[in-house]
Design a protein around this motif. Structure first.
Motif, short mmCIF file in Angstrom:
data_model
loop_
_atom_site.label_atom_id
_atom_site.label_comp_id
_atom_site.label_asym_id
_atom_site.label_seq_id
_atom_site.Cartn_x
_atom_site.Cartn_y
_atom_site.Cartn_z
N PRO A 142 -4.62 -2.52 13.12
CA PRO A 142 -3.91 -3.53 12.31
C PRO A 142 -2.49 -3.03 12.05
CG PRO A 142 -6.09 -3.06 11.40
CD PRO A 142 -5.83 -2.03 12.45
N SER A 143 -1.49 -3.80 12.49
CA SER A 143 -0.13 -3.25 12.53
C SER A 143 0.89 -4.07 11.77
CB SER A 143 0.33 -3.13 13.99
OG SER A 143 -0.45 -2.17 14.67
N GLY A 144 1.86 -3.34 11.21
CA GLY A 144 3.01 -3.95 10.54
C GLY A 144 4.26 -3.26 11.04
N ASN A 145 4.57 -2.11 10.44
CA ASN A 145 5.72 -1.32 10.87
C ASN A 145 5.42 -0.44 12.08
OD1 ASN A 145 8.15 -1.90 9.46
ND2 ASN A 145 7.16 -1.14 7.58
N MET A 146 4.20 -0.48 12.55
CA MET A 146 3.79 0.18 13.78
C MET A 146 3.72 1.71 13.66
SD MET A 146 5.26 -0.59 17.58
CE MET A 146 4.19 -0.37 19.00
N SER A 185 7.40 4.21 6.48
CA SER A 185 6.65 4.40 7.73
C SER A 185 7.40 5.19 8.78
CB SER A 185 6.32 3.05 8.37
OG SER A 185 5.78 2.18 7.47
N ASP A 227 0.79 -1.23 0.00
CA ASP A 227 0.00 0.00 0.00
C ASP A 227 0.83 1.29 0.00
OD1 ASP A 227 -2.39 -1.33 -0.10
OD2 ASP A 227 -2.54 -1.51 2.07
N HIS A 246 -6.85 -6.87 6.34
CA HIS A 246 -6.11 -6.17 7.41
C HIS A 246 -7.07 -5.70 8.49
CE1 HIS A 246 -4.00 -5.92 3.63
NE2 HIS A 246 -2.88 -5.92 4.30
N THR A 263 -8.13 -0.15 7.74
CA THR A 263 -6.96 0.42 7.07
C THR A 263 -6.98 0.34 5.55
OG1 THR A 263 -5.81 -1.64 7.58
CG2 THR A 263 -5.39 0.23 9.03
N ALA A 269 0.14 -6.28 3.66
CA ALA A 269 0.71 -4.99 4.07
C ALA A 269 1.22 -5.06 5.51
CB ALA A 269 -0.32 -3.87 3.93
N ASP A 293 1.23 3.45 12.33
CA ASP A 293 -0.13 3.86 12.63
C ASP A 293 -0.33 3.85 14.15
OD1 ASP A 293 -2.67 4.63 12.08
OD2 ASP A 293 -3.29 2.79 11.07
#
Ligand SMILES: *Cc1c(COP(=O)(O)O)cnc(C)c1O
Length: 461
Positions: free
Chosen positions: A248-252, A217, A139, A383, A406, A303, A254
């Protein structure tokens, strides 16, 4: 307003320098020297007005109030919903905050549309041109392409893992038709793309030569722009009403924006659950204090297929009591061994910051999409489903749950169809991308190949 590096070996800089650089020269991440105190939105304040006020507080003297208002007006004019981040009711004491009304249907538009305006404005004034390089697991690339296509002062180079992102995600990046947008499909996974970007930034001469900048990010402007919707959610629910965010988290990035909003006084308290997929390094750190590198698992929520959550460094920096020595040592050791235990001086405070995490399996993600469809009639993206499922597992609370939605379901039509039996159509404002010609080059996942490509690009302009 000054920004300092989490690793303490770079000089403090102002807002524009922090945002235009992305990563600090010492490899750390920029954080405000002190968090500004920002007033909560008055009832009826528009999203653009709140954004201008919050972002002006982060920018300090770098940008005037009037200029910031213009940048925000332009950034959010591209959103299909004028509230930008509307809340819809999900259950008796739960809401979804829809963050997917931007041009590429994902929450990353909220920050990226602002960054596109900010960069163009700043570079025009400084008479500079930059090469922005970003790695995407889906994304970010689309959102960056949407924000920078046609920008006069920026060449955008997007690295994505070849054939590991959804076709619709790819279309948003590859069909802009803009000459300043360059897509590289690397034969590797997202973590390789991200580590190549990091290694390019580690080379000071190269950074200087091509005017390298990043909008991943970790870019402070993204965190700042994302903190705005936490403020508007609080205002909408009542200034003092307790909220629990499920993100909903990946690289944190958000989730971190929520923490930043709270630190600036924009929230009545702070409780946030990071909802993660089977790549749950983030949950592991929060639960056990152990940070270990692992291989990426493919999930229905690509993502969030992240094994080294980059913004965690900012959280650990705060947990350590802003001890940049400790953070530099920790990340130095992690770079060497890929496996470190947080010292008790960080682990203890980390447990008291308001963050927790819940892992949702691949199977449970699809089941959740089915459940929401059956209960509400809504198609949600995978997500978001990780978020709503994590919310349903959270301990009962008097706080109202706000699940961040998201992405739009139409961005992941294959997964939505697999889960619910129905294929969501793209909103009419996006269908143009479907038939358009795609532009991307396939390259080996090697730093040298990408470096070469960027050098040629910079030499050619
Ligand atoms: C990027 C992304 C996330 C994860 O956000 P982070 O800031 O990386 O934690 C979640 N959902 C979607 C749809 C995304 O595009």
């Amino acid at each position: 307003m000054k920004y300092v590096s989490t690793r303490g070996r770079s000089a403090p800089v102002d807002f524009l320098t922090a945002c235009l650089a992305g990563l600090a020269p010492d490899g750390g991440l920029y954080v405000p020297e002190t968090y500004p105190r920002i007033a909560r939105p008055e009832p009826g304040e528009s999203y653009v007005a709140t954004a201008a006020r919050v972002l002006k507080a982060f920018a300090g003297d770098a940008i005037s109030e009037a200029e910031m208002t213009v940048l925000c007006e332009k950034a959010y004019a591209s959103f299909a919903h004028k509230s930008v981040a509307p809340l819809v009711q999900l259950g008796p004491n739960a809401f979804m905050m829809e963050l997917h009304h931007g041009p590429t249907l994902a929450f990353k538009d909220v920050a990226m549309q602002f960054i596109g305006q900010l960069y163009d404005w700043a570079l025009e004034r400084q008479g500079r041109r930059m090469t922005i390089v970003c790695a995407t697991s889906g994304d970010t690339g689309g959102a960056a392409a949407g924000a920078f296509a046609g920008s006069r002062n920026v060449d955008l180079v997007i690295l994505h893992p070849h054939e590991r992102i959804s076709p619709v995600q790819r279309l948003f990046m590859t069909t802009t038709g803009a000459e300043n947008v360059h897509n590289l499909a690397l034969e590797g996974d997202f973590d390789v793309c991200q580590s190549i970007v990091k290694s390019l930034f580690a080379e000071a001469g190269f950074v200087e030569e091509v005017g390298l900048s990043g909008v991943n990010s970790i870019n402070w402007a993204r965190i700042a722009a994302q903190s705005v919707y936490y403020a508007t959610a609080q205002a909408a629910m009542g200034a003092d009403h307790p909220l629990r965010f499920i993100v909903p988290s990946g690289n944190m990035g958000d989730a971190l924006a929520g923490y930043v909003a709270a630190r600036c006084g924009l929230l009545s308290g702070f409780e946030l659950i990071c909802a993660v997929n089977e790549n749950d390094a983030l949950r592991q750190v929060l639960d056990t204090g152990r940070m270990s590198r692992s291989t990426t698992i493919a999930t229905p929520s690509p993502a969030m297929d992240i094994t080294v959550p980059s913004n965690l460094e900012r959280v650990l920096y705060e947990a350590s009591g802003r001890n940049s020595e400790a953070i530099a040592a920790l990340y130095g050791a992690f770079a060497q061994s890929g496996d470190v235990e947080l010292p008790d001086t960080i682990k203890g405070p980390l447990g008291c910051m308001g963050f927790s995490a819940t892992t949702i399996s691949n199977g449970d993600t699809l089941a959740e999409m089915r459940r929401i469809k059956a209960e509400t009639g809504w198609a949600i993206c995978p997500h978001t489903a990780v978020g709503t499922q994590a919310a349903s597992r959270a301990p009962l609370s008097t706080a109202t749950d706000i699940v961040l939605s998201t992405a739009h379901a139409a961005k992941f039509p294959e997964t939505v169809e697999e889960a619910t039996g129905e294929r969501p159509g793209l909103p009419t404002r996006c269908v143009g991308a479907l038939g358009a010609e795609e532009h991307f080059s396939v390259l080996p996942a090697e730093q040298g190949a990408v470096r070469e490509y960027i050098l040629k690009l910079a030499a050619g302009r």
